[in-house]
Scaffold this active site. Structure first.
Site, short mmCIF file in Angstrom:
data_model
loop_
_atom_site.label_atom_id
_atom_site.label_comp_id
_atom_site.label_asym_id
_atom_site.label_seq_id
_atom_site.Cartn_x
_atom_site.Cartn_y
_atom_site.Cartn_z
N HIS A 159 0.87 -1.18 0.00
CA HIS A 159 0.00 0.00 0.00
C HIS A 159 0.90 1.23 0.00
O HIS A 159 1.70 1.43 0.92
CB HIS A 159 -0.92 0.02 1.22
CG HIS A 159 -1.85 1.19 1.23
ND1 HIS A 159 -3.11 1.16 0.65
CD2 HIS A 159 -1.70 2.44 1.74
CE1 HIS A 159 -3.69 2.32 0.80
NE2 HIS A 159 -2.86 3.12 1.46
N CYS A 160 0.78 2.05 -1.04
CA CYS A 160 1.64 3.21 -1.20
C CYS A 160 1.01 4.43 -0.51
O CYS A 160 0.00 4.94 -0.99
CB CYS A 160 1.87 3.51 -2.68
SG CYS A 160 2.98 4.92 -2.96
N PRO A 161 1.57 4.91 0.59
CA PRO A 161 0.99 6.08 1.27
C PRO A 161 1.15 7.36 0.46
O PRO A 161 0.38 8.31 0.65
CB PRO A 161 1.76 6.14 2.59
CG PRO A 161 3.06 5.47 2.30
CD PRO A 161 2.77 4.40 1.30
N GLY A 164 -1.74 6.99 -1.98
CA GLY A 164 -3.02 6.75 -1.33
C GLY A 164 -3.79 5.59 -1.90
O GLY A 164 -5.03 5.62 -1.90
#
Length: 351
Positions: A159-161, A164
């Protein structure tokens, strides 16, 4: 306009059980931290705007051949970077639809209550499928549950912060192109900014020392060049490191989640490695979404065919004893017999 045209490309967002956010009437899907996408977009657009407004304007007036070359290259890679950023952040990463009821073949440990894994055979190699309590599905191999989005995602990478959104089977290609194009864009900005400072310093060095000429260059609007060199160098270390890391993962046919969990050895025989893996992941056809309107049966993830063991007589006797024990103990004691499953060849559900 027919009903199909009105709903084409729209996600089933009205009663969405997970944490995703939807926009434009369900045509755009993002993660719950979608605001990070706008922050990352500004980190790209603002430096690019300053670059075109000051550095490129100076280069095209004082070094036309090189200035227009840098202009064309930076426009090209800036557009690719921004477009792939938005595509990655607003696309379905490969979400596996939830089931409303628990499958019948779920067998739980009588002591702990946790579901036991299902053993399957793929290409002659045994693997174990894990059951997701939240989505009520048997997760396909290489799929994982994202705690941020609260979804199971096919070929889940991470999950790429910054974007998003999850990075999975359907948006990994655009993510890879994004980090690649951003790295090249940073290199172009650093090179052209250094050239602009050099031209400005050389123009002032005719009447001043080199130190004074460089000071005059920094006192001019070209001080933006010095700031962008530092900014893009830091950004290049980040995006360039990601680009090198994911290039290695692509050629080795691994994901970030498998690498961090050191579980990649379990799936090395599923897909080819090397150049074939690169062509499959980056140049291959994008699989269809399973959560869009029009998908009538999205809950059947991977069909399996039951394959009985050779000692069928022993199993029948053991099952008979288990039924007697369940009747006498009100189902409190249960024997669990592992069944082997043979995956059917299904291109849509290919792992």
């Amino acid at each position: 306009m027919g009903k199909g045209a009105a709903t084409r490309g729209r996600y089933k967002y009205e009663l969405w059980p997970a944490n995703n956010k939807f926009f434009c009437g369900g045509k755009v899907i993002t993660g719950p931290d979608y605001r990070n996408t706008f922050a990352t977009l500004l980190l790209v657009i603002i430096p690019v705007g300053l670059y075109f407004g000051i550095i490129i304007a100076y280069l095209t007036s004082h070094w036309k051949a090189g200035g227009y070359t840098f202009l064309a290259l930076t426009i090209f890679f800036a557009c690719i970077s921004i477009i792939t950023l938005l595509l990655t952040a607003t696309d379905d990463p490969g979400i596996i639809p939830r089931q409303s009821v628990e499958p019948r073949d779920v067998i739980r440990n009588p002591r702990t209550g946790f579901p036991l894994p299902k053993e399957i055979i793929v290409n002659g190699h045994p693997y174990s499928l894990k059951y997701c309590e939240t989505c009520r599905i048997w997760r396909p191999l290489r799929a994982s549950h994202c705690s941020t989005c609260n979804n199971c995602v096919e070929r889940f990478d991470h999950h790429c912060p910054w974007l998003g959104n999850c990075i999975g089977r359907r948006n990994y290609r655009t993510f890879y192109i994004f980090i690649c194009s951003t790295t090249i864009l940073c290199c172009l900005v650093i090179a052209s900014a250094a050239v602009s400072l050099k031209l400005k310093t050389d123009a002032s060095s005719l009447h001043h020392s080199d130190a004074e000429a460089f000071g005059f260059a920094l006192a001019s609007p070209l001080v933006i060049s010095f700031i962008l060199i530092i900014y893009c160098f830091i950004a290049m270390l980040f995006t360039g490191g990601l680009f090198i890391f994911h290039t290695i993962l692509v050629f080795r046919n691994r994901t970030t989640a498998e690498t961090l969990k050191y579980s990649w050895k379990e799936v090395t025989t599923l897909e080819p490695r090397g150049l074939h893996s690169f062509c499959h992941l980056i140049c291959g056809k994008k699989p269809p979404s399973k959560i869009k309107v029009g998908v009538e049966h999205p809950t059947r993830v991977t069909p399996f065919k039951v394959m009985m063991r050779r000692d069928e007589e022993e199993e029948e006797e053991e099952n008979g004893r288990n039924e007697i024990e369940e009747n006498t103990n009100d189902g409190h004691s249960r024997e669990w017999n592992k069944l082997h499953y043979l995956q059917q060849q299904d291109e849509e559900q290919q792992i």
